[in-house]
Design a protein around this motif. Structure first.
Motif, PDB file in Angstrom:
ATOM      1  N   ALA A  74      -7.738   3.124  -6.441  1.00 50.27           N
ATOM      2  CA  ALA A  74      -6.727   3.716  -7.302  1.00 50.27           C
ATOM      3  C   ALA A  74      -5.446   3.138  -7.306  1.00 50.27           C
ATOM      4  O   ALA A  74      -4.824   3.010  -6.213  1.00 50.27           O
ATOM      5  CB  ALA A  74      -6.865   5.352  -7.346  1.00 50.27           C
ATOM      6  N   ASP A  75      -4.949   2.785  -8.659  1.00 46.99           N
ATOM      7  CA  ASP A  75      -3.470   2.098  -8.697  1.00 46.99           C
ATOM      8  C   ASP A  75      -2.695   3.172  -8.951  1.00 46.99           C
ATOM      9  O   ASP A  75      -2.563   4.070  -9.913  1.00 46.99           O
ATOM     10  CB  ASP A  75      -3.696   1.235  -9.657  1.00 46.99           C
ATOM     11  CG  ASP A  75      -2.253   0.497 -10.010  1.00 46.99           C
ATOM     12  OD1 ASP A  75      -1.291   0.999  -9.243  1.00 46.99           O
ATOM     13  OD2 ASP A  75      -2.053  -0.486 -10.922  1.00 46.99           O
ATOM     14  N   ALA A  76      -1.791   3.607  -7.989  1.00 47.79           N
ATOM     15  CA  ALA A  76      -1.033   4.790  -8.402  1.00 47.79           C
ATOM     16  C   ALA A  76       0.041   4.450  -9.568  1.00 47.79           C
ATOM     17  O   ALA A  76       0.646   5.563 -10.005  1.00 47.79           O
ATOM     18  CB  ALA A  76       0.233   5.015  -7.011  1.00 47.79           C
ATOM     19  N   GLY A  77       0.356   3.358 -10.110  1.00 47.05           N
ATOM     20  CA  GLY A  77       1.124   3.063 -11.103  1.00 47.05           C
ATOM     21  C   GLY A  77       0.239   3.219 -12.368  1.00 47.05           C
ATOM     22  O   GLY A  77       0.937   3.006 -13.694  1.00 47.05           O
ATOM     23  N   ASN A  78      -1.166   3.652 -12.240  1.00 45.90           N
ATOM     24  CA  ASN A  78      -1.752   3.815 -13.404  1.00 45.90           C
ATOM     25  C   ASN A  78      -2.153   5.180 -13.711  1.00 45.90           C
ATOM     26  O   ASN A  78      -2.535   6.038 -12.793  1.00 45.90           O
ATOM     27  CB  ASN A  78      -3.145   3.202 -13.467  1.00 45.90           C
ATOM     28  CG  ASN A  78      -4.091   3.371 -14.738  1.00 45.90           C
ATOM     29  OD1 ASN A  78      -4.480   4.621 -14.834  1.00 45.90           O
ATOM     30  ND2 ASN A  78      -4.719   2.285 -15.041  1.00 45.90           N
TER      31      ASN A  78
END
Length: 243
Positions: free
Chosen positions: A60-64
Motif C-alpha cells: 500500500a502506498d500511503a500517498g494513494n
C-alpha cells in the motif's frame, strides 16, 4: 481469535518493522503495509508468526488515498477487529527551500500528512473503546537544527495538530491518540555511520543514534492498558535533541 490487533504502516523495515515485532511480543496480531520491499515485509511476517501471532502484509502506498484507507479496512476485515493503528509510513525530501518543487511538496504532504489522516479516519471507524492511534512524528517538529528541512518539518509538525484534534474527537469513545517524535534513528535510510550522521549525533544530548527498538518501546507503552489516560500527547524519544 480474540487477540488485540494492530496495523503498522510502513512496517517492512526500520522503526516500522521494530514496532510490528514489539507489538507481536506484546501479544498482538499484526498487519503491516509496505510500499516496495516485499521480501523485507515477508521476513517481518515470518518473524511475527514465529512468535505465535497472526501476521499479514499488504502492499500500500500511503500517498494513494484509496490505498492509505483501504489497507486499514483490509486489515480490520482480515482480523475481525482493529485495536491499534501505528501511523509510521513517511518520506523525507530534504534540500534548500528554493530547490523544492511542487511535485516534492505534493508527494511529501500526500504521504506524511494526508496518508496519516486517511488511515486514522478509517481506523476510527473500526475501533472499539480502548483503541489507540499512535503516529510517528519527528524531532524536527520540535526543534529544527539547521537549513534544508523546511518541507519535512512542516509535514511532521502537521501530525501534532492531527493528533491533538483526534484526541478531542475520539476521547468520548475511549480512543486515545498520541504522537511519538524520534530523534536520529539507525535505519537503512539514515544509517548511524552515514555521511551526515556525525552532525545528527552531535545534536543530541546523548551523542548517538537510537536503535529502532528504542522507539518501538514507546509505541508499545502507548498501546498498553497502562497508557489509558495518555492522549493528545507529544512524546520524545530523541536522545535529548530538543533539550
Amino acid at each position: 481469535m480474540n487477540s488485540r490487533t494492530a496495523v503498522v504502516t510502513g512496517g517492512s523495515r526500520g522503526i516500522g518493522a521494530a514496532t510490528a515485532l514489539r507489538l507481536a511480543h506484546e501479544g498482538m496480531d499484526v498487519a503491516l503495509t509496505y510500499a516496495g520491499d516485499e521480501r523485507a515485509a515477508g521476513e517481518v511476517v515470518r518473524r511475527i508468526e514465529a512468535l505465535g501471532r497472526r501476521a499479514k502484509a499488504v502492499r500500500a502506498d500511503a500517498g494513494n488515498p484509496a490505498e492509505a484507507a483501504g489497507a486499514v479496512e483490509w486489515a480490520a476485515d482480515a482480523f475481525g477487529r482493529l485495536d491499534v493503528l501505528v501511523n509510521n509510513a513517511g518520506i523525507g525530501v530534504l534540500g534548500p527551500l528554493d530547490g523544492l518543487t511542487l511535485a516534492d511538496v505534493d508527494r511529501v504532504l500526500a504521504v506524511n500528512v494526508r496518508g496519516a489522516f486517511l488511515a486514522a479516519q478509517a481506523a476510527a471507524g473500526r475501533m472499539r473503546e480502548g483503541g489507540r492511534i499512535i503516529t510517528i512524528g519527528s524531532c524536527v517538529a520540535q526543534r529544527v537544527p539547521g537549513p534544508g528541512a523546511t518541507l519535512y518539518a512542516m509535514s511532521k509538525s502537521a501530525l501534532t495538530g492531527l493528533t491533538k484534534a483526534l484526541a478531542r474527537e475520539l476521547g468520548g469513545r475511549g480512543i486515545t491518540a498520541n504522537v511519538v517524535h524520534p530523534g536520529p534513528v539507525d535505519t537503512d535510510m539514515n544509517p548511524a555511520d552515514g555521511p551526515y550522521a556525525q552532525g545528527q549525533s552531535d545534536g543530541t544530548a546523548l551523542g548517538r543514534f537510537a536503535r529502532p527498538e528504542e522507539v518501538a518501546s514507546m509505541v508499545a507503552y502507548l498501546a498498553r492498558e497502562e497508557a489509558t489516560y495518555v492522549t493528545g500527547a507529544e512524546l520524545s524519544v530523541d536522545g535529548g535533541h530538543a533539550a
